[in-house]
Design a protein around this motif. Structure first.
Motif, PDB file in Angstrom:
ATOM      1  N   THR A 221     -26.836  21.305 100.332  1.00  0.00           N
ATOM      2  CA  THR A 221     -26.000  22.406  99.844  1.00  0.00           C
ATOM      3  C   THR A 221     -24.678  22.495 100.585  1.00  0.00           C
ATOM      4  O   THR A 221     -23.829  23.318 100.229  1.00  0.00           O
ATOM      5  CB  THR A 221     -26.740  23.749  99.961  1.00  0.00           C
ATOM      6  OG1 THR A 221     -26.906  24.088 101.348  1.00  0.00           O
ATOM      7  CG2 THR A 221     -28.092  23.697  99.270  1.00  0.00           C
ATOM      8  N   THR A 222     -24.461  21.683 101.586  1.00  0.00           N
ATOM      9  CA  THR A 222     -23.197  21.658 102.313  1.00  0.00           C
ATOM     10  C   THR A 222     -22.186  20.822 101.538  1.00  0.00           C
ATOM     11  O   THR A 222     -22.561  20.022 100.665  1.00  0.00           O
ATOM     12  CB  THR A 222     -23.384  21.052 103.703  1.00  0.00           C
ATOM     13  OG1 THR A 222     -23.753  19.659 103.561  1.00  0.00           O
ATOM     14  CG2 THR A 222     -24.481  21.797 104.486  1.00  0.00           C
ATOM     15  N   PRO A 223     -20.900  20.968 101.834  1.00  0.00           N
ATOM     16  CA  PRO A 223     -19.912  20.111 101.158  1.00  0.00           C
ATOM     17  C   PRO A 223     -20.207  18.625 101.311  1.00  0.00           C
ATOM     18  O   PRO A 223     -20.039  17.849 100.361  1.00  0.00           O
ATOM     19  CB  PRO A 223     -18.597  20.503 101.839  1.00  0.00           C
ATOM     20  CG  PRO A 223     -18.794  21.942 102.231  1.00  0.00           C
ATOM     21  CD  PRO A 223     -20.242  22.015 102.653  1.00  0.00           C
ATOM     22  N   ALA A 227     -21.262  16.093  98.230  1.00  0.00           N
ATOM     23  CA  ALA A 227     -20.530  14.854  97.963  1.00  0.00           C
ATOM     24  C   ALA A 227     -21.500  13.694  97.794  1.00  0.00           C
ATOM     25  O   ALA A 227     -21.297  12.813  96.942  1.00  0.00           O
ATOM     26  CB  ALA A 227     -19.548  14.575  99.098  1.00  0.00           C
ATOM     27  N   GLU A 228     -22.590  13.685  98.567  1.00  0.00           N
ATOM     28  CA  GLU A 228     -23.607  12.647  98.416  1.00  0.00           C
ATOM     29  C   GLU A 228     -24.288  12.746  97.053  1.00  0.00           C
ATOM     30  O   GLU A 228     -24.530  11.731  96.390  1.00  0.00           O
ATOM     31  CB  GLU A 228     -24.651  12.778  99.528  1.00  0.00           C
ATOM     32  CG  GLU A 228     -24.134  12.466 100.918  1.00  0.00           C
ATOM     33  CD  GLU A 228     -25.212  12.648 101.965  1.00  0.00           C
ATOM     34  OE1 GLU A 228     -26.411  12.718 101.595  1.00  0.00           O
ATOM     35  OE2 GLU A 228     -24.868  12.737 103.157  1.00  0.00           O
ATOM     36  N   VAL A 229     -24.593  13.979  96.637  1.00  0.00           N
ATOM     37  CA  VAL A 229     -25.221  14.181  95.331  1.00  0.00           C
ATOM     38  C   VAL A 229     -24.287  13.721  94.213  1.00  0.00           C
ATOM     39  O   VAL A 229     -24.707  13.085  93.239  1.00  0.00           O
ATOM     40  CB  VAL A 229     -25.608  15.653  95.139  1.00  0.00           C
ATOM     41  CG1 VAL A 229     -26.086  15.912  93.706  1.00  0.00           C
ATOM     42  CG2 VAL A 229     -26.691  16.059  96.126  1.00  0.00           C
ATOM     43  N   ASP A 261     -18.153  25.060  96.241  1.00  0.00           N
ATOM     44  CA  ASP A 261     -18.282  23.756  96.898  1.00  0.00           C
ATOM     45  C   ASP A 261     -18.760  22.685  95.919  1.00  0.00           C
ATOM     46  O   ASP A 261     -18.298  21.533  95.960  1.00  0.00           O
ATOM     47  CB  ASP A 261     -19.256  23.853  98.071  1.00  0.00           C
ATOM     48  CG  ASP A 261     -18.720  24.716  99.220  1.00  0.00           C
ATOM     49  OD1 ASP A 261     -17.503  24.934  99.275  1.00  0.00           O
ATOM     50  OD2 ASP A 261     -19.547  25.155 100.040  1.00  0.00           O
ATOM     51  N   ALA A 262     -19.704  23.058  95.044  1.00  0.00           N
ATOM     52  CA  ALA A 262     -20.196  22.106  94.049  1.00  0.00           C
ATOM     53  C   ALA A 262     -19.094  21.729  93.066  1.00  0.00           C
ATOM     54  O   ALA A 262     -18.922  20.551  92.724  1.00  0.00           O
ATOM     55  CB  ALA A 262     -21.394  22.691  93.312  1.00  0.00           C
ATOM     56  N   GLY A 308     -19.477  32.114  88.874  1.00  0.00           N
ATOM     57  CA  GLY A 308     -18.919  30.887  88.331  1.00  0.00           C
ATOM     58  C   GLY A 308     -19.911  29.831  87.912  1.00  0.00           C
ATOM     59  O   GLY A 308     -19.528  28.662  87.718  1.00  0.00           O
ATOM     60  N   VAL A 309     -21.196  30.192  87.734  1.00  0.00           N
ATOM     61  CA  VAL A 309     -22.172  29.176  87.343  1.00  0.00           C
ATOM     62  C   VAL A 309     -21.853  28.647  85.945  1.00  0.00           C
ATOM     63  O   VAL A 309     -21.209  29.318  85.140  1.00  0.00           O
ATOM     64  CB  VAL A 309     -23.610  29.723  87.396  1.00  0.00           C
ATOM     65  CG1 VAL A 309     -23.935  30.245  88.789  1.00  0.00           C
ATOM     66  CG2 VAL A 309     -23.836  30.817  86.352  1.00  0.00           C
ATOM     67  N   ASP A 310     -22.324  27.445  85.677  1.00  0.00           N
ATOM     68  CA  ASP A 310     -22.038  26.782  84.405  1.00  0.00           C
ATOM     69  C   ASP A 310     -23.181  26.872  83.403  1.00  0.00           C
ATOM     70  O   ASP A 310     -23.036  26.462  82.249  1.00  0.00           O
ATOM     71  CB  ASP A 310     -21.730  25.306  84.673  1.00  0.00           C
ATOM     72  CG  ASP A 310     -20.587  25.145  85.658  1.00  0.00           C
ATOM     73  OD1 ASP A 310     -19.429  25.378  85.259  1.00  0.00           O
ATOM     74  OD2 ASP A 310     -20.855  24.812  86.833  1.00  0.00           O
TER      75      ASP A 310
END
Length: 331
Positions: A221-223, A227-229, A261-262, A308-310
């Protein structure tokens, strides 16, 4: 109501269908979810003994079918280890598809949803192929896309049983015209296991990394983790508390930075799972004293929409649809 014909950005993912109104993972639940405004049919996939993909929340099917009351299958009750946890019951991997088709669905949480329990025995257990055909039928009938959103359930466990989920899933989607950048109906593919998602990349479909609240998920859940995800997936499906946590009183707190962040990493955010009964709602949004009655569900959706969820995974597609309409009108 909104008059704009453009499809809303926020997607409604009918979690196991309209599982707040019909027994989960049944054709009746899936169809109602779409008719209640859902954009996607969410499907949990497990494998039968002969390699067919069926829709059940877990490989253990004793809590969602009538198998426990079927004497001809009494000797199939066993204990297996699933992802490090011992589970006792009846497992889809010990039944052929023909045997599964003799079973009938039952409500998983009858104490919370007694109206659903009244429908026990009415619906059979659907296959992935049947669900895809339903999505196509509803797309034509409703005049808007009804997508499918399959999850590979416990894929490592299935590998250990010699029943890898990904090859039959890939084959089914290709045969149904649901592979590539322009599938016949929209598709997202989800899993808690990154290795399963990586096996599905050849389909050129959006992939969703699911995330729980357990400590081992927090690095993702970190930036840096996001980025890995983003190197292999297109979206995350976090537990709701990772987006808007609850405080010590059980009320909604301030949103975390996860959505921002996502999005910065190029990932969509589809949190799970929204339910309208008091027992599942934040404390201040509950109404009356009946834990199974509906509370002020729209306020919870609004907090997540504002964050801001999609998209949202929901057991009550109609409630999500109405909350989205209100949010878009007021916005």
């Amino acid at each position: 109501m909104r008059r704009n014909k453009q499809a809303p950005r926020i997607k409604i993912i009918s979690h196991r269908g309209a599982s707040g109104h019909r027994p989960e993972h049944t054709m009746g639940s899936y169809e109602l979810g779409a008719r209640y405004g859902g954009d996607f049919i969410e499907v949990d996939l497990v494998a039968t003994k002969d390699g067919h993909l069926i829709a059940r929340h877990e490989s253990e099917i004793g809590h969602t079918t009538d198998v426990a009351g079927r004497p001809e299958f009494a000797d199939r009750r066993t204990t297996r280890t699933v992802d490090g946890r011992e589970v006792t019951g009846w497992f889809a991997q010990d039944f052929t598809l023909a045997e599964v088709k003799t079973l009938r669905a039952v409500e998983r949480v009858p104490d919370v949803r007694p109206d659903n329990a009244a429908l026990d025995g009415r619906f059979e257990i659907p296959t992935l192929g049947e669900i895809i055909e339903l999505a196509k039928k509803l797309t034509a009938e409703l005049g808007r896309p009804i997508g499918v959103y399959p999850e590979t359930k416990h894929p490592a466990h299935h590998v250990s049983a010699g029943l890898e989920l990904e090859p039959p899933l890939i084959a089914a989607l290709r045969e149904s015209g649901l592979a590539g950048p322009e599938p016949e109906v929209p598709v997202f593919l989800q899993s808690f296991e990154a290795e399963s998602l990586k096996k599905l990349r050849e389909l050129e479909l959006p992939l969703v990394q699911l995330m729980g609240t357990e400590e081992h998920w927090l690095p993702l859940t970190t930036p840096e983790g996001l980025a890995e995800v983003a190197a292999f997936a297109d979206a995350i499906g976090p537990a709701k508390a990772l987006v808007v946590p609850r405080d010590d009183n059980g009320d909604l707190g301030e949103p975390t930075s996860l959505v921002a962040d996502a999005h910065e990493a190029g990932l969509l955010v589809h949190p799970y799972t929204f339910r309208s009964e008091n027992t599942y709602l934040p404390t201040s949004l509950r109404s009356g004293t009946d834990p199974n009655a509906f509370g002020s569900f729209a306020a919870e959706y609004e907090a997540f929409f504002a964050a801001g969820v999609d998209g949202v995974f929901t057991d009550h597609s109609r409630h999500a649809f109405l909350a989205r309409e209100i949010f878009l009108e007021e916005g």
